[in-house]
Design a protein around this motif. Structure first.
Motif, PDB file in Angstrom:
ATOM      1  N   LYS A 261       0.767  -1.157   0.008  1.00 23.33           N
ATOM      2  CA  LYS A 261      -0.110   0.053  -0.085  1.00 23.33           C
ATOM      3  C   LYS A 261       0.872   1.270  -0.239  1.00 23.33           C
ATOM      4  O   LYS A 261       0.689   2.327  -0.510  1.00 23.33           O
ATOM      5  CB  LYS A 261      -0.864   0.026   1.273  1.00 23.33           C
ATOM      6  CG  LYS A 261      -1.884  -1.152   1.205  1.00 23.33           C
ATOM      7  CD  LYS A 261      -2.901  -1.092   0.344  1.00 23.33           C
ATOM      8  CE  LYS A 261      -4.078  -2.085   0.239  1.00 23.33           C
ATOM      9  NZ  LYS A 261      -5.309  -1.891  -0.934  1.00 23.33           N
ATOM     10  N   THR A 262       1.943   1.226   0.788  1.00 22.71           N
ATOM     11  CA  THR A 262       2.795   2.418   0.812  1.00 22.71           C
ATOM     12  C   THR A 262       3.416   2.634  -0.352  1.00 22.71           C
ATOM     13  O   THR A 262       3.589   3.658  -1.094  1.00 22.71           O
ATOM     14  CB  THR A 262       4.132   2.108   1.956  1.00 22.71           C
ATOM     15  OG1 THR A 262       3.219   1.774   3.226  1.00 22.71           O
ATOM     16  CG2 THR A 262       4.807   3.493   1.987  1.00 22.71           C
ATOM     17  N   LEU A 264       2.241   1.708  -3.468  1.00 25.61           N
ATOM     18  CA  LEU A 264       1.253   2.179  -4.471  1.00 25.61           C
ATOM     19  C   LEU A 264       0.750   3.515  -4.103  1.00 25.61           C
ATOM     20  O   LEU A 264       0.631   4.513  -4.900  1.00 25.61           O
ATOM     21  CB  LEU A 264      -0.270   1.341  -4.180  1.00 25.61           C
ATOM     22  CG  LEU A 264      -1.296   1.761  -5.077  1.00 25.61           C
ATOM     23  CD1 LEU A 264      -1.096   1.768  -6.538  1.00 25.61           C
ATOM     24  CD2 LEU A 264      -2.516   0.987  -4.655  1.00 25.61           C
ATOM     25  N   LEU A 265       0.830   3.970  -2.653  1.00 23.35           N
ATOM     26  CA  LEU A 265       0.607   5.242  -2.187  1.00 23.35           C
ATOM     27  C   LEU A 265       1.639   6.285  -2.928  1.00 23.35           C
ATOM     28  O   LEU A 265       1.445   7.325  -3.361  1.00 23.35           O
ATOM     29  CB  LEU A 265       0.428   5.561  -0.780  1.00 23.35           C
ATOM     30  CG  LEU A 265       0.170   6.796  -0.125  1.00 23.35           C
ATOM     31  CD1 LEU A 265      -1.173   7.335  -0.687  1.00 23.35           C
ATOM     32  CD2 LEU A 265       0.225   6.723   1.396  1.00 23.35           C
ATOM     33  N   GLY A 266       2.966   5.699  -2.865  1.00 22.05           N
ATOM     34  CA  GLY A 266       3.929   6.549  -3.181  1.00 22.05           C
ATOM     35  C   GLY A 266       3.903   6.758  -4.877  1.00 22.05           C
ATOM     36  O   GLY A 266       4.119   7.879  -5.169  1.00 22.05           O
ATOM     37  N   THR A 267       3.483   5.682  -5.533  1.00 20.09           N
ATOM     38  CA  THR A 267       3.210   5.817  -7.110  1.00 20.09           C
ATOM     39  C   THR A 267       2.234   7.065  -7.350  1.00 20.09           C
ATOM     40  O   THR A 267       2.275   7.747  -7.911  1.00 20.09           O
ATOM     41  CB  THR A 267       3.179   4.380  -7.567  1.00 20.09           C
ATOM     42  OG1 THR A 267       3.871   3.540  -7.155  1.00 20.09           O
ATOM     43  CG2 THR A 267       2.932   4.469  -9.155  1.00 20.09           C
ATOM     44  N   ILE A 268       1.120   6.749  -6.585  1.00 24.16           N
ATOM     45  CA  ILE A 268       0.077   7.611  -6.750  1.00 24.16           C
ATOM     46  C   ILE A 268       0.407   9.004  -6.536  1.00 24.16           C
ATOM     47  O   ILE A 268      -0.022   9.857  -7.190  1.00 24.16           O
ATOM     48  CB  ILE A 268      -1.229   7.133  -5.848  1.00 24.16           C
ATOM     49  CG1 ILE A 268      -1.584   5.813  -6.363  1.00 24.16           C
ATOM     50  CG2 ILE A 268      -2.353   8.245  -5.878  1.00 24.16           C
ATOM     51  CD1 ILE A 268      -2.978   5.187  -5.360  1.00 24.16           C
ATOM     52  N   LYS A 269       1.131   9.310  -5.302  1.00 22.74           N
ATOM     53  CA  LYS A 269       1.520  10.498  -4.899  1.00 22.74           C
ATOM     54  C   LYS A 269       2.393  11.294  -6.029  1.00 22.74           C
ATOM     55  O   LYS A 269       2.397  12.191  -6.487  1.00 22.74           O
ATOM     56  CB  LYS A 269       2.318  10.580  -3.764  1.00 22.74           C
ATOM     57  CG  LYS A 269       1.294  10.379  -2.442  1.00 22.74           C
ATOM     58  CD  LYS A 269       2.304  10.772  -1.297  1.00 22.74           C
ATOM     59  CE  LYS A 269       1.231  10.593  -0.219  1.00 22.74           C
ATOM     60  NZ  LYS A 269       2.249  10.969   1.224  1.00 22.74           N
ATOM     61  N   THR A 272       0.212  11.930  -9.273  1.00 17.60           N
ATOM     62  CA  THR A 272      -0.711  13.186  -8.852  1.00 17.60           C
ATOM     63  C   THR A 272       0.289  14.385  -9.058  1.00 17.60           C
ATOM     64  O   THR A 272      -0.023  15.543  -9.422  1.00 17.60           O
ATOM     65  CB  THR A 272      -1.169  13.119  -7.550  1.00 17.60           C
ATOM     66  OG1 THR A 272      -1.836  11.884  -7.243  1.00 17.60           O
ATOM     67  CG2 THR A 272      -1.889  14.241  -7.099  1.00 17.60           C
ATOM     68  N   THR A 294      -1.021  16.235  -1.115  1.00 15.23           N
ATOM     69  CA  THR A 294      -1.640  15.329  -2.119  1.00 15.23           C
ATOM     70  C   THR A 294      -2.804  15.817  -2.514  1.00 15.23           C
ATOM     71  O   THR A 294      -3.615  16.087  -3.550  1.00 15.23           O
ATOM     72  CB  THR A 294      -1.628  14.027  -2.172  1.00 15.23           C
ATOM     73  OG1 THR A 294      -0.086  13.601  -2.019  1.00 15.23           O
ATOM     74  CG2 THR A 294      -1.842  13.162  -3.232  1.00 15.23           C
ATOM     75  N   HIS A 295      -3.942  15.926  -1.721  1.00 11.71           N
ATOM     76  CA  HIS A 295      -5.199  16.286  -1.520  1.00 11.71           C
ATOM     77  C   HIS A 295      -5.378  17.732  -2.273  1.00 11.71           C
ATOM     78  O   HIS A 295      -6.393  17.829  -3.034  1.00 11.71           O
ATOM     79  CB  HIS A 295      -5.974  16.476  -0.146  1.00 11.71           C
ATOM     80  CG  HIS A 295      -5.986  15.030   0.509  1.00 11.71           C
ATOM     81  ND1 HIS A 295      -6.906  14.041   0.110  1.00 11.71           N
ATOM     82  CD2 HIS A 295      -5.167  14.377   1.618  1.00 11.71           C
ATOM     83  CE1 HIS A 295      -6.875  12.907   0.957  1.00 11.71           C
ATOM     84  NE2 HIS A 295      -5.418  12.984   1.778  1.00 11.71           N
TER      85      HIS A 295
END
Length: 325
Positions: A261-262, A264-269, A272, A294-295
């Protein structure tokens, strides 16, 4: 009202009622003077004569009646005297009857009392006879028992004789039979005391055994409870150890999942951030948004896409209008 105390008016009324009709009948029997003679003087004389005769008859009747009334009054007084005598005689007779009844009742009570006393004496006599018979039987039984026990008396006499000529200690030498009996009673008393002491000691031992048994039972119960508690704790320990293994595996899975998840979160960030930078270049505006927010970046990207969608919709609408014209 009594006839002896009648008044004159009542007497005249009585004569008038009793003899008036009779006088009329007598007058009717006389011949009619008017038919015989028409002379007033003769009729007057005859009337006077008749009146005189009637008056004389009335006087005789009155005297006769008075004599009869006097006789009746005397008879009435005699009857009153006899009635009083009869009442007195009846009263005396009733008193005599009452006294006789009282005497008879007293005699009956006395007879009943004597009869009850006689019955009581008979019962006491029968009871005394029964007691006498019982005493005779008891005397016979005791006599028979005494005869049966005479051998023991002879035996005790021999014991006394043997003790006097023996070399026994003074407590074992006897001069009389009662000394032997007293010694026997002493030994029996000592035996009873020893038996009682032994029984008390046995009872104490039994109570001690009972207390020991209760103590052992209580301790066994405590040991059993401790063993049960130990088994329960061992089961809890085993379950806890198995739970530890399960939770360790779950923790490892959670850590692996968290790493993924971390990542994936880094990739998403990163994606973004790249989109945010592209949008910023397209907008040609300087925005002060933190690289870690990020939001906020997503909000700006969403707003940019929404603006592009609106522009595209407006352009498409204008093209359609031109095609129509």
């Amino acid at each position: 009202m009594s006839l002896g105390i009648m008044e004159e008016e009542d007497l005249a009324e009585y004569f008038r009622l009793q003899y008036g009709e009779r006088l009329l009948q007598l007058l009717q029997k006389f011949p009619n003077i008017e038919e015989q003679s028409e002379s007033p003087s003769i009729r007057l004389l005859e009337k006077k004569k008749e009146a005189k005769i009637m008056h004389h008859a009335m006087l005789q009747k009155k005297e006769t009646f008075q004599r009869r009334m006097e006789t009746l009054n005397l008879r009435w007084e005699e009857l009153g005297i006899k009635e009083a005598q009869l009442k007195a005689h009846i009263q005396k007779f009733e008193q005599f009857i009452q006294e006789n009844d009282q005497k008879r009742i007293r005699a009956l009570k006395k007879a009943n009392k004597e009869r009850d006393l006689k019955r009581q004496r008979m019962r006491e006599l029968a009871k005394a006879k029964q007691e006498m018979a019982a005493l005779r039987l008891e005397h016979q039984r005791l006599s028979s028992k005494l005869q049966d026990y005479s051998i023991f008396n002879k035996y005790l006499e021999k014991v006394v004789e043997n003790s006097e000529g023996s070399d026994l200690s003074p407590p074992m030498q006897f001069e009389e039979i009662h000394e032997v009996i007293a010694r026997y009673k002493t030994l029996v008393s000592m035996h009873c005391d020893l038996m009682q002491s032994a029984q008390e000691g046995q009872e104490k031992i039994e109570r001690a055994k009972a207390r020991l048994a209760r103590y052992m039972e209580e301790k066994d119960d405590e040991i059993l409870q401790h063993n049960n508690e130990l088994a329960r704790l061992q089961m809890r320990f085993d379950r806890a150890r198995s739970d530890v293994i399960i939770w360790e595996s779950r923790w490892a899975h959670i850590q692996n999942t968290a790493a993924k998840k971390t990542l994936l979160l880094g990739t998403i960030k990163m994606a973004t951030l790249n989109l945010f930078q592209i949008v910023s270049k397209q907008l040609k505006e300087t925005t002060y948004v933190s690289l870690e927010d990020t939001h906020k970046q997503l909000d700006m990207i969403q707003q940019f896409i929404q603006d592009l969608s609106d522009i595209w919709a407006e352009v498409k609408k204008k093209d359609q209008q031109q095609i129509r014209f």
